[in-house]
Scaffold this motif. Structure first.
Motif, short mmCIF file in Angstrom:
data_model
loop_
_atom_site.label_atom_id
_atom_site.label_comp_id
_atom_site.label_asym_id
_atom_site.label_seq_id
_atom_site.Cartn_x
_atom_site.Cartn_y
_atom_site.Cartn_z
N LEU A 60 0.82 -1.21 0.00
CA LEU A 60 0.00 0.00 0.00
C LEU A 60 0.85 1.26 0.00
O LEU A 60 0.43 2.30 -0.48
CB LEU A 60 -0.94 0.00 1.21
N SER A 61 2.06 1.17 0.54
CA SER A 61 2.90 2.37 0.62
C SER A 61 3.87 2.50 -0.54
O SER A 61 4.36 3.59 -0.82
CB SER A 61 3.67 2.39 1.93
N LYS A 62 4.16 1.40 -1.24
CA LYS A 62 5.17 1.44 -2.30
C LYS A 62 4.59 1.36 -3.70
O LYS A 62 5.15 1.90 -4.63
CB LYS A 62 6.18 0.30 -2.12
N ASP A 63 3.51 0.64 -3.88
CA ASP A 63 2.92 0.47 -5.20
C ASP A 63 1.63 1.26 -5.29
O ASP A 63 0.87 1.36 -4.32
CB ASP A 63 2.61 -1.01 -5.46
N PHE A 64 1.37 1.80 -6.46
CA PHE A 64 0.13 2.52 -6.70
C PHE A 64 -0.67 1.76 -7.74
O PHE A 64 -0.15 1.41 -8.79
CB PHE A 64 0.42 3.96 -7.15
N GLU A 65 -1.91 1.49 -7.43
CA GLU A 65 -2.76 0.70 -8.31
C GLU A 65 -3.32 1.54 -9.45
O GLU A 65 -3.45 2.76 -9.33
CB GLU A 65 -3.90 0.08 -7.50
N ALA A 66 -3.70 0.86 -10.52
CA ALA A 66 -4.21 1.55 -11.70
C ALA A 66 -5.66 1.97 -11.52
O ALA A 66 -6.10 2.96 -12.10
CB ALA A 66 -4.08 0.66 -12.94
N THR A 67 -6.42 1.23 -10.72
CA THR A 67 -7.84 1.55 -10.55
C THR A 67 -8.17 1.69 -9.07
O THR A 67 -7.48 1.15 -8.20
CB THR A 67 -8.74 0.46 -11.15
N ALA A 73 -9.39 -3.09 -2.94
CA ALA A 73 -9.22 -4.52 -2.65
C ALA A 73 -7.96 -4.75 -1.81
O ALA A 73 -7.99 -5.52 -0.84
CB ALA A 73 -9.14 -5.31 -3.95
N TRP A 74 -6.85 -4.09 -2.14
CA TRP A 74 -5.62 -4.25 -1.37
C TRP A 74 -5.76 -3.67 0.02
O TRP A 74 -5.23 -4.22 0.99
CB TRP A 74 -4.43 -3.63 -2.10
#
Length: 95
Positions: A60-67, A73-74
């Protein structure tokens, strides 16, 4: 309902929160008159613990989701792991 500290007191903050997302703001006042050091307020402590648990989820802190749905969900998965960790921790009873 949102519990806030004295920095958010006043009609403007309450009105803005209500207009933005229908949130009712409740001010948590300190019970002590002389403040010496850090004192935990009960309602705010629950929120701060939850946010701290979410921050431990590295994705949650390192990756950014596309939607937004993928991000939600994460977030729900991270909260599920947080709840499972709290439930699995044995309670120590002190006599």
């Amino acid at each position: 309902m949102a519990f806030v500290d004295g920095g958010y007191q006043g009609d403007e903050a309450q009105r803005a929160a209500f207009e933005a997302s229908r949130i009712t703001v409740t001010l948590v006042k300190r019970t002590d008159q002389v403040v010496k050091g850090f004192i935990v307020l009960p309602q705010r402590w629950v929120v701060e613990r939850t946010l701290g648990g979410i921050n431990r989820a590295r994705r949650l802190s390192k990756d950014f989701e596309a939607t937004i749905n993928a991000a939600l969900a994460w977030l729900q998965l991270a909260l599920a792991f947080l709840i499972m960790r709290r439930l699995a921790t044995p309670k120590i009873q002190q006599d």
